[in-house]
Design a protein around this motif. Structure first.
Motif, PDB file in Angstrom:
ATOM      1  N   THR A  10      95.305  10.195  12.649  1.00  0.00           N
ATOM      2  CA  THR A  10      94.379  10.014  11.542  1.00  0.00           C
ATOM      3  C   THR A  10      93.826   8.592  11.556  1.00  0.00           C
ATOM      4  O   THR A  10      94.367   7.713  12.224  1.00  0.00           O
ATOM      5  CB  THR A  10      95.075  10.250  10.192  1.00  0.00           C
ATOM      6  OG1 THR A  10      96.034   9.217   9.970  1.00  0.00           O
ATOM      7  CG2 THR A  10      95.751  11.603  10.145  1.00  0.00           C
ATOM      8  N   GLN A  11      92.787   8.396  10.795  1.00  0.00           N
ATOM      9  CA  GLN A  11      92.286   7.051  10.584  1.00  0.00           C
ATOM     10  C   GLN A  11      93.335   6.285   9.788  1.00  0.00           C
ATOM     11  O   GLN A  11      94.133   6.886   9.053  1.00  0.00           O
ATOM     12  CB  GLN A  11      90.956   7.099   9.857  1.00  0.00           C
ATOM     13  CG  GLN A  11      89.871   7.779  10.666  1.00  0.00           C
ATOM     14  CD  GLN A  11      88.623   8.053   9.866  1.00  0.00           C
ATOM     15  OE1 GLN A  11      88.565   7.851   8.666  1.00  0.00           O
ATOM     16  NE2 GLN A  11      87.597   8.545  10.564  1.00  0.00           N
TER      17      GLN A  11
ATOM     18  N   GLN B 183      95.249   7.152   6.265  1.00  0.00           N
ATOM     19  CA  GLN B 183      94.797   8.488   5.877  1.00  0.00           C
ATOM     20  C   GLN B 183      95.809   9.609   6.130  1.00  0.00           C
ATOM     21  O   GLN B 183      95.472  10.780   5.999  1.00  0.00           O
ATOM     22  CB  GLN B 183      93.493   8.824   6.615  1.00  0.00           C
ATOM     23  CG  GLN B 183      92.335   7.947   6.211  1.00  0.00           C
ATOM     24  CD  GLN B 183      91.972   8.167   4.757  1.00  0.00           C
ATOM     25  OE1 GLN B 183      91.684   9.284   4.347  1.00  0.00           O
ATOM     26  NE2 GLN B 183      92.022   7.112   3.965  1.00  0.00           N
TER      27      GLN B 183
ATOM     28  N   VAL C 245      94.996  13.406   4.718  1.00  0.00           N
ATOM     29  CA  VAL C 245      94.663  14.361   5.780  1.00  0.00           C
ATOM     30  C   VAL C 245      95.665  15.499   5.793  1.00  0.00           C
ATOM     31  O   VAL C 245      95.291  16.674   5.900  1.00  0.00           O
ATOM     32  CB  VAL C 245      94.592  13.665   7.161  1.00  0.00           C
ATOM     33  CG1 VAL C 245      94.510  14.686   8.283  1.00  0.00           C
ATOM     34  CG2 VAL C 245      93.403  12.723   7.216  1.00  0.00           C
TER      35      VAL C 245
ATOM     36  N   ARG D  34      94.841  17.890   3.046  1.00  0.00           N
ATOM     37  CA  ARG D  34      93.643  18.690   3.339  1.00  0.00           C
ATOM     38  C   ARG D  34      93.946  19.756   4.390  1.00  0.00           C
ATOM     39  O   ARG D  34      93.510  20.901   4.277  1.00  0.00           O
ATOM     40  CB  ARG D  34      92.494  17.787   3.795  1.00  0.00           C
ATOM     41  CG  ARG D  34      91.883  16.986   2.667  1.00  0.00           C
ATOM     42  CD  ARG D  34      90.598  16.294   3.095  1.00  0.00           C
ATOM     43  NE  ARG D  34      90.810  15.074   3.841  1.00  0.00           N
ATOM     44  CZ  ARG D  34      90.964  13.867   3.306  1.00  0.00           C
ATOM     45  NH1 ARG D  34      90.942  13.711   1.994  1.00  0.00           N
ATOM     46  NH2 ARG D  34      91.120  12.812   4.060  1.00  0.00           N
TER      47      ARG D  34
ATOM     48  N   ASN E 164      88.765  19.754  13.133  1.00  0.00           N
ATOM     49  CA  ASN E 164      88.075  18.520  13.515  1.00  0.00           C
ATOM     50  C   ASN E 164      87.045  18.085  12.481  1.00  0.00           C
ATOM     51  O   ASN E 164      86.560  16.963  12.532  1.00  0.00           O
ATOM     52  CB  ASN E 164      87.428  18.679  14.892  1.00  0.00           C
ATOM     53  CG  ASN E 164      88.462  18.602  16.000  1.00  0.00           C
ATOM     54  OD1 ASN E 164      89.450  17.893  15.892  1.00  0.00           O
ATOM     55  ND2 ASN E 164      88.240  19.345  17.060  1.00  0.00           N
ATOM     56  N   ALA E 165      86.722  18.963  11.532  1.00  0.00           N
ATOM     57  CA  ALA E 165      85.790  18.606  10.458  1.00  0.00           C
ATOM     58  C   ALA E 165      86.497  17.983   9.257  1.00  0.00           C
ATOM     59  O   ALA E 165      85.834  17.513   8.337  1.00  0.00           O
ATOM     60  CB  ALA E 165      85.023  19.855  10.019  1.00  0.00           C
ATOM     61  N   VAL E 166      87.823  17.991   9.256  1.00  0.00           N
ATOM     62  CA  VAL E 166      88.580  17.413   8.139  1.00  0.00           C
ATOM     63  C   VAL E 166      88.411  15.892   8.158  1.00  0.00           C
ATOM     64  O   VAL E 166      88.665  15.239   9.183  1.00  0.00           O
ATOM     65  CB  VAL E 166      90.075  17.803   8.218  1.00  0.00           C
ATOM     66  CG1 VAL E 166      90.896  17.035   7.196  1.00  0.00           C
ATOM     67  CG2 VAL E 166      90.240  19.305   8.019  1.00  0.00           C
ATOM     68  N   GLU E 167      87.969  15.354   7.058  1.00  0.00           N
ATOM     69  CA  GLU E 167      87.745  13.914   6.952  1.00  0.00           C
ATOM     70  C   GLU E 167      89.043  13.159   7.176  1.00  0.00           C
ATOM     71  O   GLU E 167      90.082  13.487   6.611  1.00  0.00           O
ATOM     72  CB  GLU E 167      87.196  13.574   5.564  1.00  0.00           C
ATOM     73  CG  GLU E 167      86.855  12.124   5.386  1.00  0.00           C
ATOM     74  CD  GLU E 167      86.317  11.807   4.000  1.00  0.00           C
ATOM     75  OE1 GLU E 167      86.341  10.626   3.641  1.00  0.00           O
ATOM     76  OE2 GLU E 167      85.913  12.746   3.288  1.00  0.00           O
ATOM     77  N   GLY E 168      89.000  12.156   8.043  1.00  0.00           N
ATOM     78  CA  GLY E 168      90.162  11.326   8.318  1.00  0.00           C
ATOM     79  C   GLY E 168      90.868  11.667   9.615  1.00  0.00           C
ATOM     80  O   GLY E 168      91.695  10.897  10.088  1.00  0.00           O
TER      81      GLY E 168
ATOM     82  N   SER F 191      91.162  11.645  13.397  1.00  0.00           N
ATOM     83  CA  SER F 191      90.520  10.863  14.447  1.00  0.00           C
ATOM     84  C   SER F 191      90.712  11.459  15.832  1.00  0.00           C
ATOM     85  O   SER F 191      89.874  11.250  16.705  1.00  0.00           O
ATOM     86  CB  SER F 191      91.024   9.421  14.425  1.00  0.00           C
ATOM     87  OG  SER F 191      92.404   9.358  14.693  1.00  0.00           O
TER      88      SER F 191
END
Length: 91
Positions: A10-11, A14, A18, A21, A61-65, A67
């Motif tokens: 993750t970023q 996050q 993540v 989510r 891969n569309a989940v924000e955070g 990487s």
């Protein structure tokens, strides 16, 4: 049924958001935070390979955070437990 282990980075800062989510994404049965090279490990259980491909490339891969991901497609299960009945999706 198609099962996979998905290794996720993750970023920075996050991991928890993540993980939360990802746990809501259809096809992801569990998400574990980990120590080491990867931040999270997700267990995916889908009907077929096409559903798994859509889950990883379209949803995960569309989940924000998120990487980076690495997907390990399960080929055989080696367990004393009847995992099929434990994690059956009812299909």
């Amino acid at each position: 049924m198609q099962n996979a282990v998905i290794l996720i980075n993750t970023q920075q800062g996050q991991v928890k958001p993540v993980a939360e989510r990802l746990a809501e994404v259809d096809g992801i049965s569990e998400v574990y935070s980990t120590c080491g090279r990867y931040d999270l490990v997700a267990i995916a259980r889908t009907r077929d390979f096409e559903s798994l491909a859509e889950l990883v490339t379209g949803k995960l891969n569309a989940v924000e955070g998120v990487s980076d991901t690495e997907t390990l497609n399960a080929m055989q299960v080696h367990s004393r437990h009847d995992l099929e009945s434990m994690f059956s999706l009812g299909w």
